[in-house]
Every structure is written in C-alpha cells, then in structure tokens.
Scaffold this motif. Structure first.
Motif, PDB file in Angstrom:
ATOM      1  N   HIS A 147      -3.178   1.856   9.160  1.00 68.26           N
ATOM      2  CA  HIS A 147      -3.796   0.552   9.460  1.00 68.26           C
ATOM      3  C   HIS A 147      -2.778  -0.561   9.303  1.00 68.26           C
ATOM      4  N   THR A 154       0.566   1.117   7.930  1.00 64.19           N
ATOM      5  CA  THR A 154       0.731   2.262   7.035  1.00 64.19           C
ATOM      6  C   THR A 154       0.749   3.522   7.889  1.00 64.19           C
ATOM      7  N   ASP A 194       0.863  -1.181   0.000  1.00 70.03           N
ATOM      8  CA  ASP A 194       0.000   0.000   0.000  1.00 70.03           C
ATOM      9  C   ASP A 194       0.903   1.235   0.000  1.00 70.03           C
ATOM     10  N   GLU A 205      -0.192   7.286   6.921  1.00 71.34           N
ATOM     11  CA  GLU A 205      -0.724   8.000   5.769  1.00 71.34           C
ATOM     12  C   GLU A 205      -1.580   9.213   6.120  1.00 71.34           C
ATOM     13  N   GLU A 232       1.728   8.229   1.907  1.00 67.61           N
ATOM     14  CA  GLU A 232       1.578   6.965   2.629  1.00 67.61           C
ATOM     15  C   GLU A 232       2.795   6.079   2.445  1.00 67.61           C
TER      16      GLU A 232
HETATM   17 MN   LIG Z   1      -3.652   2.555   3.127  1.00 69.40          MN
END
Ligand SMILES: [Mn+2]
Length: 355
Positions: A290, A317, A226, A319, A333
């Motif tokens: 998360h 993460t 991510d 972000e 992020e």
């Molecule tokens: Mn994310």
C-alpha cells in the motif's frame, strides 16, 4: 506546479466555485496546518483561500497556514461556512465524498442557503500519491527510526519475554529517537499467533524455536514508516526455513521488477504468482502492499483490484506473506520509492531470519 495551483486547476475542470477540504491530512498537506479541528475552503476564481477553525488554534493557524485567510467560527462551523459562502458568492461547492458523513452532510444542507453541494473525490488523494523531495526526507527519517529499532530489538529479544514486552521495547525505542507516535498498533505475534496477519502483541511468552512476526512503524512530522520482519529464536526447522525463503523470493522478485508504467495489480501478481506456484496461494490473503505517507494506508494499493499505473515518487510497501492456521505465519515488509528505473528500497533493515 505548486499543489495549490493544481487544486485550483482541478476546480476549473470540475466547474465548481470552491471545494471544502475536510480531512485533517489533506488540510495539513495543502496548508501546513496541524490542528485537528478545522477545514479549508479552496476557491476557484477568488484570490483568497480560507482556513476555518476555532479560537484554540488561532495562533497556530496564523503561523502555519501562511497565505490562507483565517476565519474563526463562533456559534457553529456550519453557520460560519454558510456566511462565508454567501459573502463571496460561492454557490457550487464540492465536498469530500469519502470523508463527509451523512450527519455532516445534513448539517451542511441545513446551514448553506442557495448552495449546491457536489460530492467529489478530494483532489489531494491523487496529488498525495507522488511524494515531493521534502516529503521523502521526512519519510526517510521515520524509516530510519524503525530500522534502528529493529537492530535494537535483535539485541534485546530472547526466549522468556512476552510479546507485549517486545512491543513495548520497540515503542519506547522509537519514541526516544524522535518518533511522535506509533504509525499503528505494534504487531508482535509469535508461533501460531503469527498466522494472524494483524495479531497485536499479547502476553504470550516467546520460546526457543518460535517464529516471531514483528510489524511496526512510527510517525515523524506527520509521515509514517512501516516495517515487518519475521524471525526465529534459535535454529529454524526445515519448514520454517522453506517458507521463509519462499516469501523472501516473492519479495525480491517484486523489488527487482517493479517499475514505473507497471500497474499496481501487476506488481501484486509478481509476488502472488510465485507464492501460488509453490502451493500457498490461499495462504496469501492480503494485498502485496500500500501507499504510505501522511497516512499509514493511502493510495495506491498494490492489490489485484488496483489498476493504478505506477509512477516515480510513489512510496509503497512490499509485504508478501503466508499464514497457516495452527502453524504460524511469515511476512517480510519493506518500503520502496518508485524511481525512473525501478525502485529504491527505503527501509535498510537486514533480512535476518535466525536470531
Ligand atoms: Mn504495511
């Protein structure tokens, strides 16, 4: 302690005879089984644990889920479960309260004679918060693919392309490098569309001076990546520059200060306070981050409402973002792993703003 041993210990604490693992990610986590139909029955005191699936997965299950007794259901899964519980005298059975639907619950109750069902939180949720060395390797592989895709897109992107064309290029590139699928629907949101935190790519044509927010990731052997970068095509104006610097400052503060022993909500506050002090508190309307692993969003959550104490091995993460309707938005992020001394940034993409 091996995962399965930990689950067995948990079963003793909960005083149930068995637990039904029904979520595919948890089944994979414990057994290695990648099929999309089936469940595990982990027993408290028997030597055996079971994988129940159907004939389509017979070979695959035998190969992947070593150490599990394979049971193929014929009429219905529920009937077979009923027979299994009866055969082995499993009378108190825990079920996953977060995953079992009311319809499934009714079917279980109908088919399980003399079995008491206990809705519990699947023990895999807690176990999966801390990543093993092997899991970290796979996460790093997924991350490496998205990092390379970002470098590629910096070369590729130019005014005149649509958001969809940019998203497609990211996706092709990640697939070519071995990503099995996208971690989530790729976000490419330009200009005022960047104010939508989850603005999936549209047919809008990007222009010189536009903010372009790209949030993307892929999956490698079940593990997700991510990454978000927000760039400006050409020269940023003063406001774009100022707001970008603010978000970057908030993120850097977290990367500097996040550490084991801190609560998830305290990590969130590190970024939130900086953004609020600059007057943009209302514009940061989501959590700081998360957990990421076999799912794109998993526990813990770096949110004002999550009091989880951070521990080494958690992959999260970070972000922060600000979103202003009619103007646009900026999010940056990265993924980190919590280490004994703080954190290690896993994503290696440069913090590029001006392209
Ligand atoms: Mn994310």
């Amino acid at each position: 302690m091996p995962k399965l041993t930990q689950v067995k210990k948990w079963l003793q604490e909960k005083e149930v005879d068995a637990f039904l693992i029904s979520k595919p990610e948890h089944c994979f986590y414990l057994s290695g089984f990648t099929g999309t139909s089936g469940c595990l029955v982990i027993t408290n005191s028997l030597e055996k644990n079971f994988l129940i699936t159907d004939f389509r997965y017979q070979e695959q299950a035998t190969e992947q889920a070593k150490g599990y007794d394979l049971v193929l259901w014929k009429e219905t899964l529920f009937q077979t479960l009923g027979e299994l519980f009866q055969q082995y005298g499993l009378k108190k059975v825990g079920i996953d309260q977060a995953e079992i639907t009311l319809a499934t619950y009714e079917k279980l109750k109908k088919n399980l004679v003399d079995v008491a069902l206990f809705p519990l939180s699947d023990p895999c949720v807690a176990l999966r918060k801390i990543k093993s060395i092997e899991e970290l390797k796979l996460l790093k592989k997924a991350i490496e693919i998205s990092d390379k895709a970002f470098l590629h897109i910096l070369e590729f992107i130019h005014p005149g392309l649509t958001e969809k064309e940019i998203a497609l290029e990211l996706e092709f590139f990640m697939r070519r490098l071995g990503g099995t699928k996208m971690a989530f629907e790729t976000i490419v949101a330009s200009k005022n569309r960047a104010a939508l935190p989850h603005g999936v790519a549209s047919s809008r044509v990007v222009q010189t001076g536009d903010l372009v927010l790209m949030d993307f990731g892929t999956v490698y052997q079940g593990y997700h990546s991510d990454l978000t970068r927000t760039i400006v095509l050409g020269e940023p104006d003063a406001l774009q520059e100022e707001r970008y610097k603010l978000v970057l400052k908030a993120q850097e503060a977290v990367l500097q200060e996040i550490q084991p022993g801190m609560r998830a909500c305290e990590a969130d506050a590190l970024a939130r306070n900086i953004i609020a002090e600059a007057g943009y508190g209302k514009n940061f309307g989501h959590s700081l981050g998360h957990g990421v692993g076999l799912e794109i969003h998993e526990s813990p959550s770096l949110s004002p409402r999550d009091a989880t104490i951070l521990e080494p091995g958690m992959v999260l993460t970070v972000e922060p973002g600000i979103y202003i309707s009619g103007w646009g938005g900026i999010r940056i992020e990265d993924m980190v792993v919590i280490t004994p001394g703080g954190c290690e940034r896993l994503t290696k993409s440069p913090q590029v703003f001006k392209v």
